[in-house]
Motif scaffolding. Structure first.
Motif, PDB file in Angstrom:
ATOM      1  N   ASP A  53      -4.562   8.007   6.539  1.00 51.09           N
ATOM      2  CA  ASP A  53      -5.808   7.285   6.819  1.00 51.09           C
ATOM      3  C   ASP A  53      -7.011   8.220   6.926  1.00 51.09           C
ATOM      4  O   ASP A  53      -8.151   7.775   6.955  1.00 51.09           O
ATOM      5  N   HIS A  65       0.138   7.035   1.901  1.00 49.65           N
ATOM      6  CA  HIS A  65      -1.232   7.574   2.012  1.00 49.65           C
ATOM      7  C   HIS A  65      -1.449   8.045   3.438  1.00 49.65           C
ATOM      8  O   HIS A  65      -0.621   7.819   4.326  1.00 49.65           O
ATOM      9  N   TYR A  71       0.899  -1.167   0.000  1.00 49.77           N
ATOM     10  CA  TYR A  71       0.000   0.000   0.000  1.00 49.77           C
ATOM     11  C   TYR A  71       0.928   1.206   0.000  1.00 49.77           C
ATOM     12  O   TYR A  71       1.662   1.427   0.956  1.00 49.77           O
ATOM     13  N   HIS A 102       1.959   7.331   5.697  1.00 51.94           N
ATOM     14  CA  HIS A 102       2.663   6.056   5.867  1.00 51.94           C
ATOM     15  C   HIS A 102       2.427   5.164   4.659  1.00 51.94           C
ATOM     16  O   HIS A 102       1.573   5.471   3.808  1.00 51.94           O
TER      17      HIS A 102
HETATM   18 FE   LIG Z   1      -3.022   3.381   6.357  1.00 49.06          FE
END
Ligand SMILES: [Fe+2]
Ligand SMILES: O=C(O)CCC(=O)C(=O)O
Length: 416
Positions: free
Chosen positions: A310, A308, A305, A378
């Motif tokens: 959250d 980005h 991932y 992160h």
């Molecule tokens: Fe995340």
């Protein structure tokens, strides 16, 4: 970033909201009667005949108001209740409850009625009529308002500003965090939890709070969470744009290539899952009702991932407010790669997965919990060897369960 939570069936909050709505209707009837009485009494004549007639008028209004409220609840006035209106004042006016508008009606009559309505189901008519007949318009009102509005006769609720009116759903917003709460919470964790050997991966003033709990989960908890996900895993998505009825599109992105499964009602009612959720609620001092469902993740070799956050500032416009904290659980070790890396720190820090451990970080700032903390961007590094199993718990500033039930958090899980 995905937002989703299985729609719980008629939780206590929803029953309380329904009761509050009924109480409001009753209060309105009483107030109407009181006003009628006042109006009659303010006339020039003080004769007893006038007093008596005022009383009769008041009683008449009260009886009429109660009859109208009852008929609306039983769905007899649905034709009048569903008239669409663009008038803002009318939109703010209390809506008839959705409960019982379609419950128990025959499929044929639901279908007949749906045909004459100005909106269409987004799901198949057959399923929608069936769901409505079995009470889902009140048990999953948000999902049904968006996907089966004609079968529930709730066309007005397609508009998110109507559907998500705080007063309509009986929503009281109590913030989980006040300015200063984040520093208090994080500073005290090592002393509160010596059993988890809480360590700081990062802390102010040089970086944001990122804490690690060692051995947060026992084997039984890890295995239970993994088993709940088995069979349900699907390619993870990112959030896309909003449709006009307030549903956020889920898009497959190259930035997020893992698979995930949501912990549904059955999973969440598992006592071992409950035990973990209770522990997270206690550690963060945020009630479980502010949590999204567990999101269980699996990354295989090469899956990741990318960088980005959250949370996003626009989440302040949602009833549940922004995600304020992420509690991230590692359910496996990984032979190589798969670390969680806080990309914007100088230097960046990486936490390597360790089965049973957890990390916690804030998505908003200590001074102003409405502001996104730009230091907590992160990424999940690609897995190089082995498989990474993990789980997210995203925690909101306000109650998440009630707005989610009413389709006011952007997305829904398919309900069974
Ligand atoms: Fe995340
Ligand atoms: O897998 C990880 O280490 C982090 C995942 C993550 O950031 C997310 O799912 O939002």
């Amino acid at each position: 970033m995905v937002r989703q939570r299985a729609a719980p069936s008629t939780p206590a909050a929803e029953r309380a909201a329904a009761a509050a709505k009924k109480a409001t209707a009753a209060k309105k009837a009483a107030a109407a009667a009181r006003n009628a009485q006042k109006g009659a009494g303010s006339g020039s004549s003080k004769s007893s005949w006038n007093l008596m007639s005022a009383l009769y008028v008041a009683i008449g209004v009260l009886v009429l108001a109660v009859v109208v409220a009852t008929l609306q609840q039983q769905g007899h006035l649905f034709q009048a209740a569903e008239q669409p209106s663009t008038d803002a004042a009318a939109k703010r006016a209390p809506l008839p409850p959705v409960e019982d508008r379609s419950r128990g009606m025959s499929i044929k009559s639901i279908a007949e009625r749906a045909k004459s309505l100005p909106c269409k189901n987004r799901h198949t008519d057959r399923d929608c009529h069936n769901f409505a007949r079995h009470g889902h318009c009140s048990e999953a009102p948000g999902w049904m308002a968006v996907f089966c509005p004609a079968s529930c006769n709730t066309c007005e609720l397609k508009d998110p500003s109507v559907r998500c009116d705080a007063e309509r759903i009986g929503y009281e917003r109590t913030p989980a965090l006040e300015p200063g709460s984040i520093d208090d919470l994080f500073a005290n964790l090592p002393a509160r939890y010596p059993e988890y050997n809480v360590t700081y991966l990062s802390r102010p003033p040089s970086g944001p709070w990122v804490v690690k709990f060692h051995n947060f989960l026992d084997d039984e908890e890890i295995n239970t969470l993994i088993n709940q996900a088995a069979g349900d895993l699907q390619r993870s998505t990112d959030q896309g744009g909003f449709s006009e009825d307030g549903v956020q599109e889920q898009v497959i992105s190259q930035g997020r290539t893992s698979e995930n499964a949501w912990c549904d009602d059955e999973c969440e009612s598992n006592p071992i899952v409950q035990r973990v959720m209770n522990r997270i609620a206690e550690a963060t001092k945020v009630p479980q009702d502010n949590f999204e469902s567990f999101q269980l993740l699996r990354y295989q070799i090469g899956q990741q991932y990318t960088r980005h956050h959250d949370s996003s500032a626009s989440d302040n416009e949602m009833l549940a407010g922004p995600r304020i904290l992420t509690f991230f659980l590692y359910l496996s070790d990984v032979e190589a790669g798969g670390g969680t890396r806080f990309t914007d720190l100088k230097p960046p820090i990486t936490n390597n997965p360790e089965r049973g451990s957890a990390i916690l970080w804030p998505s908003v700032t200590n001074d102003d919990p409405r502001r996104i903390d730009s230091k907590t961007f992160h990424q999940a590094l690609p897995v190089e060897k082995g498989t990474k199993l993990a789980a997210n718990i995203w925690i909101h500033q306000y109650n998440y369960v009630l707005p989610n039930l009413h389709g006011c958090t952007g997305s829904f899980s398919e309900f069974e």
